[in-house]
Design an enzyme around this catalytic site. Structure first.
Site, PDB file in Angstrom:
ATOM      1  N   GLU A 108      -5.177  -4.464   1.087  1.00 61.57           N
ATOM      2  CA  GLU A 108      -4.735  -5.581   1.926  1.00 61.57           C
ATOM      3  C   GLU A 108      -4.260  -6.773   1.096  1.00 61.57           C
ATOM      4  O   GLU A 108      -3.232  -7.382   1.386  1.00 61.57           O
ATOM      5  CB  GLU A 108      -5.865  -6.009   2.873  1.00 61.57           C
ATOM      6  CG  GLU A 108      -6.323  -4.938   3.840  1.00 61.57           C
ATOM      7  CD  GLU A 108      -5.191  -4.259   4.597  1.00 61.57           C
ATOM      8  OE1 GLU A 108      -4.130  -4.876   4.785  1.00 61.57           O
ATOM      9  OE2 GLU A 108      -5.364  -3.101   4.996  1.00 61.57           O
ATOM     10  N   HIS A 166       3.591   4.272   6.651  1.00 64.21           N
ATOM     11  CA  HIS A 166       2.372   4.813   6.051  1.00 64.21           C
ATOM     12  C   HIS A 166       2.541   6.264   5.624  1.00 64.21           C
ATOM     13  O   HIS A 166       1.721   6.804   4.885  1.00 64.21           O
ATOM     14  CB  HIS A 166       1.205   4.694   7.030  1.00 64.21           C
ATOM     15  CG  HIS A 166       0.863   3.283   7.390  1.00 64.21           C
ATOM     16  ND1 HIS A 166       1.472   2.610   8.431  1.00 64.21           N
ATOM     17  CD2 HIS A 166      -0.001   2.404   6.835  1.00 64.21           C
ATOM     18  CE1 HIS A 166       0.989   1.380   8.506  1.00 64.21           C
ATOM     19  NE2 HIS A 166       0.093   1.238   7.549  1.00 64.21           N
TER      20      HIS A 166
END
Length: 525
Positions: free
Chosen positions: A340, A427
């Site tokens: 993140e 992703h």
């Protein structure tokens, strides 16, 4: 790509860029642990330049004052201006200046560029998000803009157009906040592009055992404020979905009990993950915080109810973690935290557009550095591996979220590049770059690393010999921070990493040859 410039313009650009001086400290990179690591060569070829926050501020100010001359030297039109985003002077003395562009006062989306000037003052070229000449027939739209829209020039697909950018806020299917940017043609109303601005990843900690935390003593106890790392704070959202929540505090400076049933435990993992990621960037890559300015992001835990994800939001410069389906399995493992925070790094550097191939590269960058942070942590409770999110059990069957050695093992990710990769969810299109990084670091074929078995294939059956994780992530970081732009695709990533390997290790180096072999192995020719 490096467009050619005429001699006069190149000379002028050289003169401008040479005026930008950033102090450099020469540091020694610290090797990680485990199979596949390598140390910096005795020649210092892998040493990275370090720019302090103060030096960076001075360099930005100087570069901005010189921006008009740089625009002229680049042959930009009279209505174009350059806005400096970053200046890096590397260990070899090369100055890399990253610019955004405006046209008639309007932001040019997809108009970013990076200039490179050698230590001797000679121009080493320019990397542009687009080679198109920025010009539109009129800056007066034929259509009426929505109240929330801003007028821009869209240059992301090669043909500049006057456009409106609208941000639509809401909630994605899994409960993640949504900040969807939609670009529409201001003349025809046709949708030109869209991208999601919220980038997801999928004490006594839950995942990393007993850890040391940097905290601050307050009036009635202690708080999760890290004064050693830019003032990073960790907040408890209390299952809310907005704001910062409450700063996590404790009476005796002993935090959590290592179980998901204790509210402090998730905060321990998030705080530890942020600190370890900060240290990785500082010690291994010479970067002072995510944005390179010495300032920390912040973390929020306990987002929503039954929320099975984590995300980075650049608008708050923060990481946010859900508690999992059972509200006791927070997504705060070390590689998730590193993932993140690395979205923030990408936003501060190449700002890779979160769609198509550039979106896959954006996600892969977070997986690459999240994995690198996990190895760097050298934590016996959560040892480093090339499995993404293996601790959080997001699938409910003990399997990891993603595999770097053979990405297709997750059932959706691409092992190799093909013309349709950019149509995949980011992703899954990230698999190509994840596979490239694994091959570059560890090589192809069957092997056991840290007790985990891997067997990495190549698209052409070739054998790739790895160069070690440290060299691999140094190459990726340099490529991201000084050569990639918002529109970089897989072919552009190959070009950027080859330039980075040449800078760090030389044009005749085994490392450069390995970069080429690894890209060939994932069919990026």
């Amino acid at each position: 790509m490096t467009p050619h410039m005429n001699t006069r313009r190149a000379a002028a650009l050289t003169a401008v860029a040479a005026m930008v001086v950033v102090g450099v400290q020469t540091g020694t990179a610290t090797a990680g642990t485990g199979t596949g690591d390598s140390t910096a060569s005795s020649s210092g070829a892998t040493t990275l330049g370090v720019n302090t926050a103060t030096q960076r501020t001075t360099a930005l100010r100087t570069a901005q004052s010189d921006a008009p001359a740089a625009a002229e030297a680049l042959g930009l039109g009279s209505q174009e201006k350059l806005i400096v985003r970053d200046v890096i002077k590397d260990a070899h003395g090369t100055v890399h200046t990253r610019y955004e562009r405006t046209y008639a006062g309007l932001p040019v989306l997809g108009g970013d560029l990076v200039t490179h000037t050698a230590a001797d003052g000679k121009s080493k070229g320019v990397d542009k998000a687009t080679d198109a000449r920025i010009s539109v027939p009129s800056t007066q739209p034929k259509l009426k803009a929505a109240a929330s829209a801003r007028k821009v020039v869209w240059a992301g697909d090669g043909k500049p157009a006057l456009a409106f950018e609208t941000v639509r806020e809401g909630v994605q299917k899994d409960g993640t906040p949504s900040r969807l940017h939609i670009i529409t043609d201001a003349t025809t109303g046709k949708k030109l592009h869209s991208f999601e601005a919220i980038e997801t990843g999928t004490g006594n900690s839950q995942y990393s055992g007993q850890v040391t935390l940097s905290t601050t003593k307050g009036g009635s106890g202690f708080e999760l404020t890290d004064g050693d790392r830019g003032g990073h704070k960790t907040y408890d959202l209390g299952q809310g979905q907005t704001g910062t929540g409450d700063l996590v505090t404790d009476a005796d400076d002993t935090w959590g009990d290592g179980t998901g049933g204790d509210r402090q435990t998730a905060a321990v993992d998030a705080h530890y993950g942020a600190a370890t990621t900060w240290d990785f960037y500082k010690n291994e890559l010479g970067r002072d915080g995510i944005a390179g300015n010495g300032k920390a992001a912040y973390s929020r835990v306990h987002f929503g109810t039954g929320y099975v994800n984590a995300f980075w939001d650049d608008s708050c410069f923060c990481m946010t973690y859900g508690d999992g389906a059972d509200d006791k399995s927070a997504l705060t493992a070390i590689d998730v935290a590193g993932h993140e925070m690395s979205h923030g790094l990408t936003a501060a550097t190449a700002n890779l557009d979160y769609s198509g191939e550039s979106g896959g590269l954006n996600e892969a960058t977070s997986d690459i550095f999240g994995t690198s942070v996990e190895f760097f942590a050298d934590n016996t409770t959560d040892p480093g591996d090339y499995l993404i999110g293996e601790k959080i059990d997001i699938n409910g069957d003990g399997t990891p979220l993603r595999y770097m050695d053979k990405p297709s093992k997750d059932g959706g990710s691409a092992d190799y590049w093909d013309a349709g990769v950019g149509d995949l969810d980011v992703h899954y299109s990230s698999g190509v770059a994840n596979h490239f990084f694994y091959l570059l670091a560890e090589g192809s074929g069957a092997k056991t690393i840290g007790g985990v078995d891997y067997d990495s294939p190549t698209s052409d059956g070739s054998t790739v010999t790895g160069i070690g994780r440290q060299k691999a992530y140094q190459i990726w970081y340099k490529a991201l921070s000084v050569y990639m732009t918002s529109s970089t695709d897989y072919a552009g990533a190959r070009d950027a990493t080859e330039k980075a390997a040449t800078d760090l290790f030389g044009a005749d180096s085994a490392e450069l040859a390995a970069v080429g072999a690894a890209w060939n192995g994932v069919n990026v020719k």
